[in-house]
Design an enzyme around this catalytic site. Structure first.
Site, PDB file in Angstrom:
ATOM      1  N   ALA A 204       0.793  -1.170   0.169  1.00  0.00           N
ATOM      2  CA  ALA A 204       0.043  -0.041  -0.082  1.00  0.00           C
ATOM      3  C   ALA A 204       0.875   1.303   0.023  1.00  0.00           C
ATOM      4  O   ALA A 204       0.359   2.396   0.057  1.00  0.00           O
ATOM      5  CB  ALA A 204      -1.025   0.138   1.161  1.00  0.00           C
ATOM      6  N   ALA A 205       2.087   1.087  -0.318  1.00  0.00           N
ATOM      7  CA  ALA A 205       2.959   2.464  -0.178  1.00  0.00           C
ATOM      8  C   ALA A 205       2.729   3.246  -1.491  1.00  0.00           C
ATOM      9  O   ALA A 205       2.234   4.304  -1.337  1.00  0.00           O
ATOM     10  CB  ALA A 205       4.483   2.129  -0.438  1.00  0.00           C
ATOM     11  N   GLY A 206       2.052   2.569  -2.710  1.00  0.00           N
ATOM     12  CA  GLY A 206       1.651   3.010  -3.862  1.00  0.00           C
ATOM     13  C   GLY A 206       0.394   3.905  -3.377  1.00  0.00           C
ATOM     14  O   GLY A 206       0.025   4.883  -4.122  1.00  0.00           O
ATOM     15  N   ASP A 207      -0.520   3.155  -2.673  1.00  0.00           N
ATOM     16  CA  ASP A 207      -1.607   4.019  -2.333  1.00  0.00           C
ATOM     17  C   ASP A 207      -1.511   5.289  -1.512  1.00  0.00           C
ATOM     18  O   ASP A 207      -2.321   6.180  -1.569  1.00  0.00           O
ATOM     19  CB  ASP A 207      -2.790   3.016  -1.554  1.00  0.00           C
ATOM     20  CG  ASP A 207      -2.773   1.402  -2.254  1.00  0.00           C
ATOM     21  OD1 ASP A 207      -2.978   1.791  -3.728  1.00  0.00           O
ATOM     22  OD2 ASP A 207      -3.072   0.499  -1.809  1.00  0.00           O
TER      23      ASP A 207
HETATM   24  O1  RIB Z   1      -2.104  -1.667  -2.854  1.00  0.00           O
HETATM   25  C1  RIB Z   1      -2.396  -2.698  -1.535  1.00  0.00           C
HETATM   26  C2  RIB Z   1      -3.656  -3.441  -1.763  1.00  0.00           C
HETATM   27  O2  RIB Z   1      -3.769  -4.380  -2.951  1.00  0.00           O
HETATM   28  C3  RIB Z   1      -3.910  -4.398  -0.759  1.00  0.00           C
HETATM   29  O3  RIB Z   1      -4.814  -3.727   0.328  1.00  0.00           O
HETATM   30  C4  RIB Z   1      -4.782  -5.305  -1.447  1.00  0.00           C
HETATM   31  O4  RIB Z   1      -6.081  -5.408  -1.005  1.00  0.00           O
HETATM   32  C5  RIB Z   1      -4.643  -5.215  -2.892  1.00  0.00           C
HETATM   33  O5  RIB Z   1      -5.883  -4.342  -3.495  1.00  0.00           O
END
Ligand code: RIB
Length: 313
Positions: free
Chosen positions: A254-257
């Site tokens: 989730a670093a990209g998120d």
């Molecule tokens: O970017 C990380 C996410 O990718 C995770 O939380 C997983 O659910 C997928 O969607």
């Protein structure tokens, strides 16, 4: 100053996570070191990150009518996210992601989309009011492409900037989908989207891929390059390498998120793209310092502190 409003159109998953000494090879069974279930999904992660960074966050997506769905929806509400755009879908499981995190903090992820794959263009059009309210619209590719395209269309109708995080990436996406203000792939995703192979780690290759993404329709391409920082290339001729932050990596999930959410926040606040990308690098780096997805999303204060601790290097 009023906080900006960010609309995330995206996925909601329960992450099923195992830590492992290394990624198993095909056919190999290895012993992991623990198992956790935790809220995830690229869309929901980005929404939580945007809310922690101070945005008013609106969400559009779906969960199933199961225990995971209830828990994930409650989690969004606890994080202050406006979730009336989330539909509970009867008889369908909530999305799950099976995640392996190795000792270096690298991950591999398989998603079973479940309710996410039931999001329709009609769901999107029904919530047109959310687009009117938003300052920036953020989308990824864990929903059906036709629903993401509907979101892009409505954002354009309301004149709202769109950030597309093209993950998971796939080849031959409709040209219309890539007609966005900013696209934010990592290098692997850029390879898939542009049909190029990055045989070497070099600025030349990064620029070639980013330029291709502009030719495919994006106004700006912001390449997430991990420990090398980011590269910003825009149709107005802007090209800039944006420096990384040094942190101790625990888990890159989730670093990209976190990056995409911080970029959206910067944009919504009227920051220049390069400054917003600098802030996004800091948010992405901080997300690597903690285990998990939503649990690892940093606050605005943490981002400010890291940027102050590591001014221009
Ligand atoms: O970017 C990380 C996410 O990718 C995770 O939380 C997983 O659910 C997928 O969607």
């Amino acid at each position: 100053m009023a906080e900006p409003t960010i609309l995330v159109v995206g996925s909601i998953n329960m992450d099923l996570v195992v830590r492992a000494p290394h990624m198993p090879a095909p056919g190999e069974t290895i012993l992991g070191q623990g198992f956790t279930t935790a809220p995830g999904g690229k869309g929901a992660n980005q929404a939580v990150a945007a809310a922690r960074l101070g945005a008013t966050c609106l969400f559009l997506g779906r969960v199933g009518d199961d225990e995971f769905g209830k828990a994930l929806l409650a989690g969004l509400v606890e994080n202050g996210i406006h979730s009336h755009g989330v539909r509970v879908t009867e008889g369908v499981p909530t999305g799950v992601a099976v995640i392996i995190v190795d000792q270096k903090g690298e991950n591999s992820i398989v998603v079973a989309s479940g309710a996410n794959s039931y999001v329709t263009p009609d769901d999107v059009f029904e919530h047109e009011a959310l687009f009117a309210q938003a300052d920036v619209v953020v989308m990824q590719l864990e929903l059906p492409i036709i629903a993401v395209m509907a979101a892009r269309k409505l954002a354009a109708k309301h004149g709202k900037p769109v950030i597309l995080d093209p993950a998971p990436a796939r080849k031959n996406l409709p040209a219309d989908l890539l007609n966005v203000d900013i696209i934010t792939p990592n290098l692997t995703e850029a390879e898939i989207l542009t049909n190029q192979r990055a045989d070497e780690v070099s600025e030349r290759v990064d620029k070639a891929m980013a330029t291709d993404l502009l030719q495919m329709g994006a106004r700006s391409a912001v390449l997430k390059l991990g420990h090398r920082g980011s590269l910003v290339v825009s149709t107005n001729g802007e090209i800039a390498r944006v420096r990384p932050y040094k942190v101790d990596i625990v888990d890159t999930t989730a670093a990209g998120d976190a990056f995409t959410a911080a970029l959206a926040m910067g944009l919504a606040r009227g920051m220049e793209l390069i400054d917003a990308t600098q802030m996004a690098n800091a948010a992405g780096a901080l997300a690597c310092t903690r285990f998990g997805a939503q649990a690892a999303m940093p606050t605005a204060q943490e981002v400010r502190q890291l940027m102050a601790e590591q001014p221009g290097m």
